[in-house]
Design a protein around this motif. Structure first.
Motif, PDB file in Angstrom:
ATOM      1  N   TYR A  51      13.733  54.761  85.074  1.00  0.00           N
ATOM      2  CA  TYR A  51      13.309  55.382  83.824  1.00  0.00           C
ATOM      3  C   TYR A  51      14.080  56.690  83.627  1.00  0.00           C
ATOM      4  CZ  TYR A  51       9.114  52.396  83.961  1.00  0.00           C
ATOM      5  OH  TYR A  51       8.238  51.330  84.006  1.00  0.00           O
ATOM      6  N   ILE A  52      14.396  56.984  82.367  1.00  0.00           N
ATOM      7  CA  ILE A  52      14.917  58.292  81.993  1.00  0.00           C
ATOM      8  C   ILE A  52      13.834  58.963  81.159  1.00  0.00           C
ATOM      9  CG2 ILE A  52      16.793  59.591  80.960  1.00  0.00           C
ATOM     10  CD1 ILE A  52      17.680  57.711  83.209  1.00  0.00           C
ATOM     11  N   LEU A  53      13.306  60.064  81.652  1.00  0.00           N
ATOM     12  CA  LEU A  53      12.240  60.742  80.941  1.00  0.00           C
ATOM     13  C   LEU A  53      12.791  61.585  79.801  1.00  0.00           C
ATOM     14  CD1 LEU A  53      10.715  59.714  83.454  1.00  0.00           C
ATOM     15  CD2 LEU A  53       9.358  61.800  83.332  1.00  0.00           C
ATOM     16  N   PRO A  54      11.944  61.963  78.855  1.00  0.00           N
ATOM     17  CA  PRO A  54      12.422  62.689  77.673  1.00  0.00           C
ATOM     18  C   PRO A  54      12.921  64.100  78.000  1.00  0.00           C
ATOM     19  CG  PRO A  54      10.263  61.695  77.269  1.00  0.00           C
ATOM     20  CD  PRO A  54      10.525  61.597  78.746  1.00  0.00           C
ATOM     21  N   HIS A  55      13.837  64.561  77.188  1.00  0.00           N
ATOM     22  CA  HIS A  55      14.292  65.942  77.250  1.00  0.00           C
ATOM     23  C   HIS A  55      13.132  66.858  76.883  1.00  0.00           C
ATOM     24  CE1 HIS A  55      16.462  69.620  76.100  1.00  0.00           C
ATOM     25  NE2 HIS A  55      17.455  69.164  76.840  1.00  0.00           N
ATOM     26  N   ARG A  56      13.189  68.074  77.357  1.00  0.00           N
ATOM     27  CA  ARG A  56      12.117  69.045  77.102  1.00  0.00           C
ATOM     28  C   ARG A  56      11.822  69.191  75.608  1.00  0.00           C
ATOM     29  NH1 ARG A  56      11.068  74.565  80.287  1.00  0.00           N
ATOM     30  NH2 ARG A  56       9.227  75.274  79.154  1.00  0.00           N
ATOM     31  N   ASP A  57      12.855  69.127  74.785  1.00  0.00           N
ATOM     32  CA  ASP A  57      12.675  69.305  73.346  1.00  0.00           C
ATOM     33  C   ASP A  57      11.839  68.200  72.708  1.00  0.00           C
ATOM     34  OD1 ASP A  57      14.238  71.507  73.633  1.00  0.00           O
ATOM     35  OD2 ASP A  57      16.036  70.646  72.738  1.00  0.00           O
ATOM     36  N   ARG A  58      11.669  67.080  73.408  1.00  0.00           N
ATOM     37  CA  ARG A  58      10.935  65.952  72.835  1.00  0.00           C
ATOM     38  C   ARG A  58       9.439  65.997  73.129  1.00  0.00           C
ATOM     39  NH1 ARG A  58      14.276  61.837  71.280  1.00  0.00           N
ATOM     40  NH2 ARG A  58      12.459  61.258  70.033  1.00  0.00           N
ATOM     41  N   PHE A  59       8.993  66.975  73.904  1.00  0.00           N
ATOM     42  CA  PHE A  59       7.567  67.126  74.169  1.00  0.00           C
ATOM     43  C   PHE A  59       6.944  68.031  73.110  1.00  0.00           C
ATOM     44  CE2 PHE A  59       9.133  65.776  78.289  1.00  0.00           C
ATOM     45  CZ  PHE A  59       8.135  64.903  78.718  1.00  0.00           C
ATOM     46  N   ALA A  60       5.676  67.795  72.816  1.00  0.00           N
ATOM     47  CA  ALA A  60       5.001  68.501  71.730  1.00  0.00           C
ATOM     48  C   ALA A  60       4.864  69.987  72.008  1.00  0.00           C
ATOM     49  CB  ALA A  60       3.628  67.876  71.469  1.00  0.00           C
ATOM     50  N   ASN A  61       4.655  70.349  73.276  1.00  0.00           N
ATOM     51  CA  ASN A  61       4.467  71.753  73.624  1.00  0.00           C
ATOM     52  C   ASN A  61       4.760  71.950  75.110  1.00  0.00           C
ATOM     53  OD1 ASN A  61       1.938  70.997  75.023  1.00  0.00           O
ATOM     54  ND2 ASN A  61       1.152  70.743  72.935  1.00  0.00           N
ATOM     55  N   ASP A  62       4.723  73.200  75.552  1.00  0.00           N
ATOM     56  CA  ASP A  62       5.036  73.511  76.947  1.00  0.00           C
ATOM     57  C   ASP A  62       4.016  72.900  77.909  1.00  0.00           C
ATOM     58  OD1 ASP A  62       7.269  74.892  76.234  1.00  0.00           O
ATOM     59  OD2 ASP A  62       6.357  76.884  76.372  1.00  0.00           O
ATOM     60  N   ALA A  63       2.745  72.867  77.501  1.00  0.00           N
ATOM     61  CA  ALA A  63       1.706  72.328  78.382  1.00  0.00           C
ATOM     62  C   ALA A  63       1.947  70.841  78.644  1.00  0.00           C
ATOM     63  CB  ALA A  63       0.327  72.541  77.756  1.00  0.00           C
ATOM     64  N   GLU A  64       2.329  70.106  77.610  1.00  0.00           N
ATOM     65  CA  GLU A  64       2.609  68.671  77.774  1.00  0.00           C
ATOM     66  C   GLU A  64       3.824  68.460  78.660  1.00  0.00           C
ATOM     67  OE1 GLU A  64       4.417  65.534  74.739  1.00  0.00           O
ATOM     68  OE2 GLU A  64       2.293  65.919  74.279  1.00  0.00           O
ATOM     69  N   TYR A  65       4.826  69.298  78.490  1.00  0.00           N
ATOM     70  CA  TYR A  65       6.036  69.189  79.304  1.00  0.00           C
ATOM     71  C   TYR A  65       5.741  69.476  80.783  1.00  0.00           C
ATOM     72  CZ  TYR A  65      10.567  70.518  81.263  1.00  0.00           C
ATOM     73  OH  TYR A  65      11.679  70.626  82.077  1.00  0.00           O
ATOM     74  N   GLU A  66       4.987  70.538  81.055  1.00  0.00           N
ATOM     75  CA  GLU A  66       4.664  70.879  82.434  1.00  0.00           C
ATOM     76  C   GLU A  66       3.811  69.803  83.089  1.00  0.00           C
ATOM     77  OE1 GLU A  66       6.001  73.259  84.074  1.00  0.00           O
ATOM     78  OE2 GLU A  66       7.036  74.141  82.365  1.00  0.00           O
ATOM     79  N   ALA A  67       2.874  69.220  82.334  1.00  0.00           N
ATOM     80  CA  ALA A  67       2.031  68.154  82.883  1.00  0.00           C
ATOM     81  C   ALA A  67       2.866  66.938  83.253  1.00  0.00           C
ATOM     82  CB  ALA A  67       0.949  67.774  81.877  1.00  0.00           C
ATOM     83  N   ALA A  68       3.877  66.625  82.449  1.00  0.00           N
ATOM     84  CA  ALA A  68       4.743  65.481  82.745  1.00  0.00           C
ATOM     85  C   ALA A  68       5.585  65.719  83.985  1.00  0.00           C
ATOM     86  CB  ALA A  68       5.650  65.189  81.543  1.00  0.00           C
ATOM     87  N   GLY A  69       5.886  66.994  84.277  1.00  0.00           N
ATOM     88  CA  GLY A  69       6.670  67.306  85.469  1.00  0.00           C
ATOM     89  C   GLY A  69       5.940  66.962  86.746  1.00  0.00           C
ATOM     90  N   GLY A  70       4.616  67.098  86.743  1.00  0.00           N
ATOM     91  CA  GLY A  70       3.822  66.747  87.916  1.00  0.00           C
ATOM     92  C   GLY A  70       3.688  67.879  88.912  1.00  0.00           C
ATOM     93  N   ALA A  71       2.945  67.616  89.972  1.00  0.00           N
ATOM     94  CA  ALA A  71       2.722  68.620  91.014  1.00  0.00           C
ATOM     95  C   ALA A  71       4.048  69.004  91.656  1.00  0.00           C
ATOM     96  CB  ALA A  71       1.768  68.065  92.071  1.00  0.00           C
ATOM     97  N   GLY A  72       4.337  70.291  91.697  1.00  0.00           N
ATOM     98  CA  GLY A  72       5.599  70.749  92.272  1.00  0.00           C
ATOM     99  C   GLY A  72       6.693  70.950  91.247  1.00  0.00           C
TER     100      GLY A  72
END
Length: 204
Positions: free
Chosen positions: A59-80
């Motif tokens: 899988y290739i995950l979305p670029h940061r610009d494609r997430f709705a907000n910073d909280a959604e982006y950080e959650a997708a990054g996962g623990a660590g």
């Protein structure tokens, strides 16, 4: 951690179960962001080994610009965080064993967790009968691919890493205008430093 290790059971991809901690339900964390419209699923491959077979799906995950907000982006990054969670995700009977690792693979030098490949994540679905071949310990906390499979897995991961780099660095490129003989000047300037790429507005 529980939402990560057992996410396929919590989300219903395996025999559904629910987990609560101090009365609070645990939500499953999908490392591949399969519900996101900008996630790219590359073709899966079926690999046979030692009388058994298993699937590998990049899988290739979305670029940061494609997430709705910073909280959604950080959650997708996962623990660590994003850098720590890139690479292979090894499952045994749909339970997650390895949550992001390049498994000691690479060319002349072993691949490391670098910024440019942070969007690359690869799902490996092992059956329970390959524990010995993959050196899965009794704690079910690590796995190592057999030597006979290293070249095949490196080929799959190499393509995934290359495409992930293109998505990660797309802002630094000039755009093409249909009918034009040259590229439009880039909006972003990509500057490589000791900690990876940084992007600055092209003031010109």
């Amino acid at each position: 951690h529980l939402g990560m290790v057992f996410h396929r059971f919590i989300n219903g991809d395996a025999r559904r179960l629910s987990i609560t901690l101090n009365g609070r339900p645990i939500k499953g964390w999908d490392p591949f962001q399969t519900a996101h419209t900008a996630t790219t699923e590359l073709p899966s491959e079926r690999i046979r080994h030692a009388g058994a077979s298993f699937n590998v799906k990049p899988y290739i995950l979305p670029h940061r610009d494609r997430f709705a907000n910073d909280a959604e982006y950080e959650a997708a990054g996962g623990a660590g965080g994003w850098a720590a969670r890139q690479g292979f995700y090894v499952y045994r009977g749909k339970r997650l064993l390895v949550a992001g690792s390049w498994l000691g693979l690479g060319g002349v030098r072993t691949w490391t967790r670098d910024e440019a490949s942070r969007l690359a994540r690869i799902q490996v679905d092992l059956p329970v009968g390959l524990d010995r071949d993959w050196r899965i310990d009794v704690r079910k906390s690590q796995a190592r691919p057999p030597g006979a499979l290293r070249a095949r897995l490196m080929s799959i991961a190499g393509r995934c890493r290359e495409e992930a780099r293109e998505v990660f660095a797309f802002r630094g490129r000039g755009l093409r205008v249909r009918g034009a003989h040259h590229s439009v000047p880039p909006i972003w300037l990509a500057i490589q430093g000791p900690k990876g790429y940084q992007y600055r507005i092209n003031r010109d």
